[in-house]
Design a protein around this motif. Sequence first.
Motif, PDB file in Angstrom:
ATOM      1  N   ASN A 194      18.401  55.961  29.945  1.00 28.45           N
ATOM      2  CA  ASN A 194      19.423  54.998  29.528  1.00 28.45           C
ATOM      3  C   ASN A 194      19.423  53.737  30.394  1.00 28.45           C
ATOM      4  O   ASN A 194      20.370  52.951  30.351  1.00 28.45           O
ATOM      5  CB  ASN A 194      20.808  55.637  29.581  1.00 28.45           C
ATOM      6  N   VAL A 217      15.470  48.808  24.363  1.00 27.63           N
ATOM      7  CA  VAL A 217      15.938  47.877  23.328  1.00 27.63           C
ATOM      8  C   VAL A 217      15.197  48.076  22.008  1.00 27.63           C
ATOM      9  O   VAL A 217      15.426  47.323  21.049  1.00 27.63           O
ATOM     10  CB  VAL A 217      15.791  46.414  23.803  1.00 27.63           C
ATOM     11  N   SER A 234      23.564  39.766  22.790  1.00 33.32           N
ATOM     12  CA  SER A 234      24.334  39.272  21.650  1.00 33.32           C
ATOM     13  C   SER A 234      24.638  37.783  21.814  1.00 33.32           C
ATOM     14  O   SER A 234      24.735  37.272  22.936  1.00 33.32           O
ATOM     15  CB  SER A 234      25.648  40.053  21.517  1.00 33.32           C
ATOM     16  N   THR A 260      26.725  42.868  25.975  1.00 36.71           N
ATOM     17  CA  THR A 260      26.321  43.556  24.752  1.00 36.71           C
ATOM     18  C   THR A 260      24.866  43.203  24.450  1.00 36.71           C
ATOM     19  O   THR A 260      24.511  42.024  24.376  1.00 36.71           O
ATOM     20  CB  THR A 260      27.209  43.148  23.564  1.00 36.71           C
ATOM     21  N   VAL A 263      19.828  45.922  20.097  1.00 38.38           N
ATOM     22  CA  VAL A 263      18.832  46.978  19.963  1.00 38.38           C
ATOM     23  C   VAL A 263      18.169  46.819  18.597  1.00 38.38           C
ATOM     24  O   VAL A 263      18.861  46.646  17.586  1.00 38.38           O
ATOM     25  CB  VAL A 263      19.475  48.371  20.090  1.00 38.38           C
ATOM     26  N   LYS A 267      21.277  45.818  16.267  1.00 42.12           N
ATOM     27  CA  LYS A 267      22.337  46.754  16.627  1.00 42.12           C
ATOM     28  C   LYS A 267      22.936  46.373  17.972  1.00 42.12           C
ATOM     29  O   LYS A 267      22.218  46.014  18.904  1.00 42.12           O
ATOM     30  CB  LYS A 267      21.798  48.180  16.693  1.00 42.12           C
ATOM     31  N   LEU A 268      24.262  46.467  18.099  1.00 40.08           N
ATOM     32  CA  LEU A 268      24.948  46.106  19.323  1.00 40.08           C
ATOM     33  C   LEU A 268      25.157  47.328  20.203  1.00 40.08           C
ATOM     34  O   LEU A 268      25.580  48.381  19.721  1.00 40.08           O
ATOM     35  CB  LEU A 268      26.293  45.440  19.008  1.00 40.08           C
ATOM     36  N   GLN A 269      24.854  47.184  21.490  1.00 42.97           N
ATOM     37  CA  GLN A 269      25.008  48.279  22.455  1.00 42.97           C
ATOM     38  C   GLN A 269      25.562  47.706  23.748  1.00 42.97           C
ATOM     39  O   GLN A 269      24.995  46.777  24.323  1.00 42.97           O
ATOM     40  CB  GLN A 269      23.655  48.938  22.721  1.00 42.97           C
ATOM     41  N   THR A 270      26.698  48.243  24.216  1.00 46.32           N
ATOM     42  CA  THR A 270      27.262  47.778  25.485  1.00 46.32           C
ATOM     43  C   THR A 270      26.405  48.285  26.646  1.00 46.32           C
ATOM     44  O   THR A 270      25.858  49.387  26.609  1.00 46.32           O
ATOM     45  CB  THR A 270      28.704  48.259  25.672  1.00 46.32           C
ATOM     46  N   ALA A 271      26.294  47.460  27.678  1.00 44.51           N
ATOM     47  CA  ALA A 271      25.440  47.800  28.812  1.00 44.51           C
ATOM     48  C   ALA A 271      25.929  47.073  30.056  1.00 44.51           C
ATOM     49  O   ALA A 271      26.677  46.092  29.975  1.00 44.51           O
ATOM     50  CB  ALA A 271      23.985  47.426  28.524  1.00 44.51           C
ATOM     51  N   PHE A 293      22.541  51.253  29.788  1.00 43.61           N
ATOM     52  CA  PHE A 293      23.405  51.457  28.625  1.00 43.61           C
ATOM     53  C   PHE A 293      24.586  52.355  28.978  1.00 43.61           C
ATOM     54  O   PHE A 293      24.436  53.323  29.711  1.00 43.61           O
ATOM     55  CB  PHE A 293      22.615  52.089  27.473  1.00 43.61           C
ATOM     56  N   ASN A 294      25.761  51.995  28.449  1.00 42.40           N
ATOM     57  CA  ASN A 294      26.966  52.785  28.714  1.00 42.40           C
ATOM     58  C   ASN A 294      26.966  54.071  27.887  1.00 42.40           C
ATOM     59  O   ASN A 294      26.336  54.148  26.850  1.00 42.40           O
ATOM     60  CB  ASN A 294      28.210  51.964  28.386  1.00 42.40           C
TER      61      ASN A 294
END
Length: 294
Positions: A194, A217, A234, A260, A263, A267-271, A293-294
């Motif tokens: 992660n 990613v 983002s 954010t 991916v 796709k949005l992924q918080t990190a 990644f959270n």
Amino acid sequence: MIIGHMSIMDGLDTEFTVTSSDLVRNFGTWQERVQRSPLYIMHRGRPRAVMLSVDSMTALCARVEGPVAGANEQVGAIVEAYDEAVILADPTGTVTGFNHVAKARFPSVNEGSLVVSLGGDFLKAAVVRVAESGTSEVLEVTLYDRPSREYVARICAMPEGVVILLRDVTAAERLRENDARMLALIEAVEAGGNAATFRLDQRGSLVEPRQSLARLVQAAHDQLAGVRLVTLVSTADRPKVAEMISQVLATGKSASDQITVLVQGRKLQTAKLSLGSVNPIGRVTELQGTLTFN
């Protein structure tokens, strides 16, 4: 000990030589390496062309008001771009110039000082020989300012004296050890799947990206080299990431923030993004970071 005699173009460090075919295949990698030193492009085993950074080229082409700059002035401007210690001396062994790295490592080096005060009669004799013969030499030397370390001095003739390039070979051995430890740490950080580590140049672009970042990613690894980090973020967070990069480059202080990430490009992924500066010679040369990644 004298390692050998050479012409100006012989004995080039392999780190800064490349064949034209390898240059084309891995242009991104060599484009970053040329920021540290001029790159000699080889043809049939001999140097045929030189690739310079913009800073080095600007220094080379610089002109002062009035008469054209002398040879030593032009060389002095160029060697300031080197990450190694470089000293200019006249044929008698008197220092006529040096770059910031030399001054930081060798306090005894001043304009008008003698190379004998840096490396003794052995170094002075080599300077005189090179100035008289025009044939470059490479020597192993012990320097009084740093007696516990071993240096290799590359001495090359120029019209008004010599150029002395001093490379710390003690540091090279320790650097290999540190690189091995750093790689182990990086692999430990990335082992969970992660997180990924990365390097950024001074433009905020990825340098030699690792497979771990591509997996994180979900992007093609061969398309990441030279990509600006903000393009993986983002749209809303791009100004924040750009400001982080600018601040770390300017201050050298580490920074971290929640962002954010995109991916697969959508796709949005918080990190959590963390950035630190690489500052080996008194100025920031690149950034290193982690993305988790959270």
